[in-house]
Design a protein around this motif. Structure first.
Motif, mmCIF file in Angstrom:
data_model
loop_
_atom_site.group_PDB
_atom_site.id
_atom_site.type_symbol
_atom_site.label_atom_id
_atom_site.label_comp_id
_atom_site.label_asym_id
_atom_site.label_seq_id
_atom_site.Cartn_x
_atom_site.Cartn_y
_atom_site.Cartn_z
ATOM 1 N N LEU A 136 0.746 -1.114 0.215
ATOM 2 C CA LEU A 136 0.081 -0.102 0.005
ATOM 3 C C LEU A 136 0.869 1.187 0.019
ATOM 4 N N ILE A 137 0.708 2.205 -0.892
ATOM 5 C CA ILE A 137 1.138 3.549 -0.850
ATOM 6 C C ILE A 137 0.170 4.581 -0.377
ATOM 7 N N VAL A 138 0.595 5.458 0.505
ATOM 8 C CA VAL A 138 -0.176 6.718 0.853
ATOM 9 C C VAL A 138 0.760 7.743 0.646
ATOM 10 N N CYS A 139 0.103 8.618 -0.478
ATOM 11 C CA CYS A 139 0.851 9.740 -0.947
ATOM 12 C C CYS A 139 0.258 10.845 -0.245
ATOM 13 N N GLY A 154 -0.008 -0.717 -10.240
ATOM 14 C CA GLY A 154 -1.057 -1.466 -9.752
ATOM 15 C C GLY A 154 -1.047 -1.587 -8.357
ATOM 16 N N VAL A 155 -0.184 -1.187 -7.579
ATOM 17 C CA VAL A 155 -0.366 -0.933 -6.022
ATOM 18 C C VAL A 155 -1.527 -0.207 -5.711
ATOM 19 N N PRO A 156 -2.140 -0.528 -4.830
ATOM 20 C CA PRO A 156 -3.035 0.465 -4.272
ATOM 21 C C PRO A 156 -2.544 1.896 -3.702
ATOM 22 N N VAL A 157 -3.021 2.960 -3.888
ATOM 23 C CA VAL A 157 -2.445 4.211 -3.716
ATOM 24 C C VAL A 157 -3.694 5.134 -2.982
#
Length: 243
Positions: A136-139, A154-157
C-alpha cells in the motif's frame, strides 16, 4: 542493484516487513526544505528521528520539538485520534517506510518544486518501489497523486492532502481506509518481498545509524564541520551515481 539514483534514503523501519494492518506501507510526501549545503543521504531518517520520535542529536544543546506533520500521518493511518505515547510512536514508525519524492532540497516552504524536480523524482521513486515492494502507498500530496499512482504499477494508492495543506481527518481517513481494504484483498497476489537485496539492507542500515537532525542546536564550529561533512558525502554519492 547496488548503484542507485536515490539521493535521500527512505526511512525503513526495522519491522517494515511486518507492517501496519498486516501490510507493508510506504508513505510518500513531497520534499525537504533548506539550503543545498544541508543535503545529505540520511536526511529523511534524521528528520524523522528528531521530529516524529522526539530524539536528540548527542552533540546538540537541545532537541527539536515533535512536528504535527508526523502525528497527523500516524493518526490518519491508524484511524485513531488520541495522545500518542512514546511507545505508540516507536511502534508505528518502526513498522513503516517513509520517502520524499523530490530528491533535492527546496529553498523555502513557500516555493513549489520545479517541473524538472518532479521529473527527476520519477526514476528514484520507481527504484524505491522495486526495492521496498510496498503493498500500500499513501501519498500525502494531492498535486503528486496522479504521478505516484501512474508509477505504482497497480499497487493501491491512497492520495490525501499534505498534512500542512487543508488536511482534515474526516476526509483523509476514509480514503486511506478504503485503500487498506483494497490492499488486503490484493495481498495474496503480490510477489514475495526480497529482504536481502543490497539496497534494502543499505537503507535499513541508514535508518538505524542516522543521528537525529540537530537543527540549529549546534555550536558554530560543530555546525561548520557538519556542513562540510554533508557536502562531501553528497558529492561522493552523486559522483558514484554518474560513474
Amino acid at each position: 542493484m547496488s548503484k542507485s539514483t536515490v539521493r535521500f534514503a527512505p526511512w525503513v523501519g526495522p519491522h517494515y516487513e511486518r507492517g501496519i494492518h498486516g501490510l507493508r506501507i510506504l508513505m510518500v510526501c513531497e520534499s525537504h526544505y533548506g539550503a543545498k549545503e544541508h543535503e545529505r543521504p540520511t536526511v529523511t531518517p534524521e528528520v524523522l528521528k528528531a521530529l516524529a520520535l522526539g530524539q536528540k542529536h548527542p552533540e546538540a544543546t537541545a532537541k527539536l520539538r515533535k512536528h504535527a506533520h508526523f502525528t497527523k500521518i500516524m493518526a490518519s493511518i491508524l484511524n485513531a485520534r488520541k495522545h500518542f505515547s512514546k511507545v505508540d510512536r516507536s511502534d508505528f514508525w518502526h513498522c513503516i517506510a517513509y520517502y520524499n519524492f523530490i530528491q533535492e532540497f527546496i529553498p523555502s516552504i513557500r516555493k513549489a518544486p520545479s517541473s524538472a524536480a518532479w521529473e527527476k523524482g520519477k526514476q528514484p521513486f520507481t527504484e524505491v518501489l522495486e526495492v521496498l515492494a510496498p503493498e500500500l502507498i499513501v501519498c500525502f500530496s494531492k498535486r503528486n497523486g496522479d504521478r505516484v499512482t501512474a508509477l505504482a504499477g497497480g499497487v493501491p494508492v491512497a492520495v490525501a492532502n499534505h498534512p500542512s495543506s487543508q488536511f482534515a481527518y474526516s476526509k483523509v481517513n476514509p480514503i486511506i481506509a478504503e485503500q487498506i481494504e483494497r490492499a488486503l484483498t490484493r495481498k495474496a497476489q503480490v510477489a514475495d518481498f526480497d529482504s536481502t537485496s543490497a539496497l534494502y539492507l543499505r537503507w535499513c542500515e541508514a535508518t538505524a545509524s542516522a543521528l537525529p537532525t540537530p537543527g540549529q542546536y549546534l555550536s558554530d564550529s560543530d555546525r561548520l564541520e557538519l556542513i562540510a561533512k554533508r557536502m562531501e558525502w553528497m558529492s561522493a554519492l552523486d559522483r558514484a551515481a554518474l560513474a
